[in-house]
Scaffold this motif. Structure first.
Motif, PDB file in Angstrom:
ATOM      1  N   UNK A  85     -15.638   0.554  -6.974  1.00 24.73           N
ATOM      2  CA  UNK A  85     -14.747   1.706  -6.871  1.00 24.73           C
ATOM      3  C   UNK A  85     -15.166   2.590  -5.698  1.00 24.73           C
ATOM      4  N   UNK A  86     -16.462   2.874  -5.623  1.00 24.64           N
ATOM      5  CA  UNK A  86     -16.968   3.739  -4.553  1.00 24.64           C
ATOM      6  C   UNK A  86     -16.656   3.134  -3.188  1.00 24.64           C
ATOM      7  N   UNK A  87     -16.781   1.805  -3.082  1.00 23.88           N
ATOM      8  CA  UNK A  87     -16.501   1.133  -1.805  1.00 23.88           C
ATOM      9  C   UNK A  87     -15.040   1.285  -1.403  1.00 23.88           C
ATOM     10  N   UNK A 143      -0.127  -4.335  -1.450  1.00 22.91           N
ATOM     11  CA  UNK A 143       1.270  -4.067  -1.808  1.00 22.91           C
ATOM     12  C   UNK A 143       1.791  -4.961  -2.921  1.00 22.91           C
ATOM     13  N   UNK A 144       0.913  -5.779  -3.509  1.00 32.28           N
ATOM     14  CA  UNK A 144       1.332  -6.628  -4.637  1.00 32.28           C
ATOM     15  C   UNK A 144       1.570  -5.770  -5.890  1.00 32.28           C
ATOM     16  N   UNK A 145       0.888  -4.633  -5.964  1.00 30.84           N
ATOM     17  CA  UNK A 145       1.220  -3.613  -6.975  1.00 30.84           C
ATOM     18  C   UNK A 145       1.876  -2.472  -6.212  1.00 30.84           C
ATOM     19  N   UNK A 146       3.120  -2.157  -6.599  1.00 35.00           N
ATOM     20  CA  UNK A 146       3.839  -1.112  -5.867  1.00 35.00           C
ATOM     21  C   UNK A 146       4.034   0.127  -6.742  1.00 35.00           C
ATOM     22  N   UNK A 147       4.076   1.266  -6.122  1.00 36.47           N
ATOM     23  CA  UNK A 147       4.383   2.491  -6.859  1.00 36.47           C
ATOM     24  C   UNK A 147       3.251   2.997  -7.725  1.00 36.47           C
ATOM     25  N   UNK A 148       2.035   2.539  -7.473  1.00 40.71           N
ATOM     26  CA  UNK A 148       0.898   2.998  -8.273  1.00 40.71           C
ATOM     27  C   UNK A 148      -0.385   2.859  -7.468  1.00 40.71           C
ATOM     28  N   UNK A 149      -1.370   3.658  -7.837  1.00 46.03           N
ATOM     29  CA  UNK A 149      -2.686   3.560  -7.201  1.00 46.03           C
ATOM     30  C   UNK A 149      -3.763   3.764  -8.253  1.00 46.03           C
ATOM     31  N   UNK A 150      -4.910   3.146  -8.027  1.00 47.58           N
ATOM     32  CA  UNK A 150      -6.057   3.390  -8.908  1.00 47.58           C
ATOM     33  C   UNK A 150      -6.705   4.686  -8.441  1.00 47.58           C
ATOM     34  N   UNK A 151      -6.630   5.717  -9.278  1.00 46.36           N
ATOM     35  CA  UNK A 151      -7.145   7.025  -8.866  1.00 46.36           C
ATOM     36  C   UNK A 151      -8.431   7.389  -9.600  1.00 46.36           C
ATOM     37  N   UNK A 152      -8.863   6.506 -10.517  1.00 48.10           N
ATOM     38  CA  UNK A 152     -10.068   6.811 -11.299  1.00 48.10           C
ATOM     39  C   UNK A 152     -10.636   5.527 -11.886  1.00 48.10           C
TER      40      UNK A 152
END
Ligand code: GRF
Length: 203
Positions: A48-50, A25-34
């Motif tokens: 990434x796979x993990x 939650x230290x980065x909010x409003x975003x996710x790594x999707x790729x």
């Protein structure tokens, strides 16, 4: 929710720090999707796979020019609806076409206090030069090599007993703290650009 693509050529310890920051939650409003790499054996792909993040390799040998390579990359990023492109040890200079496709939405991390020691050997160059202070820089990417507007920068002192390994390790620790912070500021719209200056308004 903003979608982040991380581009990495190697170990991916910064990618890991970013994944951990999203998780905590230290980065909010975003996710790594790729996660994208130019190397099949990049350890970043395993990280990434993990974390169940989709990966894709774009191998330079399969394209005849840098423009063609970046064209394919941008098409893919757009198809995946990526909002923010985060370079984390991605060892390729982006073409103007790529930079224009994501205006002020491409970030890079560099292991020196820019504009000192740009290029692929920031840590070694600073050590060999004999500077007493170095650090790390997070900046928006422009067409140049490590020349874009600086978002965050932090310094550390080089000690007489520092080696390449010890310095690299200390810079990495700095990077892992600073990169998630810069990404969080960016996705929350807290960075205002005035000329080359990134003004941070995080009230
Ligand atoms: C970092 O030191 C970063 O500053 C530079 O490449 C290195 C990548 O390390 N651009 P890692 O792959 O994130 O461990």
């Amino acid at each position: 929710m903003k979608k982040i693509a991380v581009l990495a050529s190697g170990n991916g310890s910064n990618l890991q720090a970013i994944l951990d920051a999203v998780e905590s939650g230290a980065i909010t409003g975003a996710a790594v999707t790729l996660v994208i790499s130019d190397k099949l054996d990049a350890f970043a792909l395993k990280r990434a796979a993990a974390s169940n993040v989709p990966t894709k390799c774009f191998l330079p040998a399969e394209y005849s020019t840098r423009e063609e390579y970046d064209g394919a990359l941008v098409t893919y990023l757009q198809a995946m609806q990526i909002d923010l492109v985060v370079l984390a040890g991605f060892m390729r200079l982006l073409t103007p076409y790529f930079v224009a496709a994501y205006p002020r939405q491409i970030m890079n991390i560099h292991p020196s206090l820019l504009p000192a020691f740009p290029g692929a050997h920031g840590v070694a160059d600073a050590l060999a030069y004999g500077v007493k202070v170095t650090g790390c820089t997070i900046h928006f990417v422009d067409e140049g090599m490590d020349t874009g507007p600086i978002i965050l920068q932090e310094a550390l002192t080089i000690n007489d007993h520092d080696t390449m390994e010890s310095l690299q390790q200390r810079i990495h620790e700095l990077e892992h703290r600073l990169y998630p912070q810069a990404i969080d500021l960016c996705v929350r719209g807290k960075i205002k650009l005035e000329g080359r200056r990134c003004l941070i308004n995080d009230n």
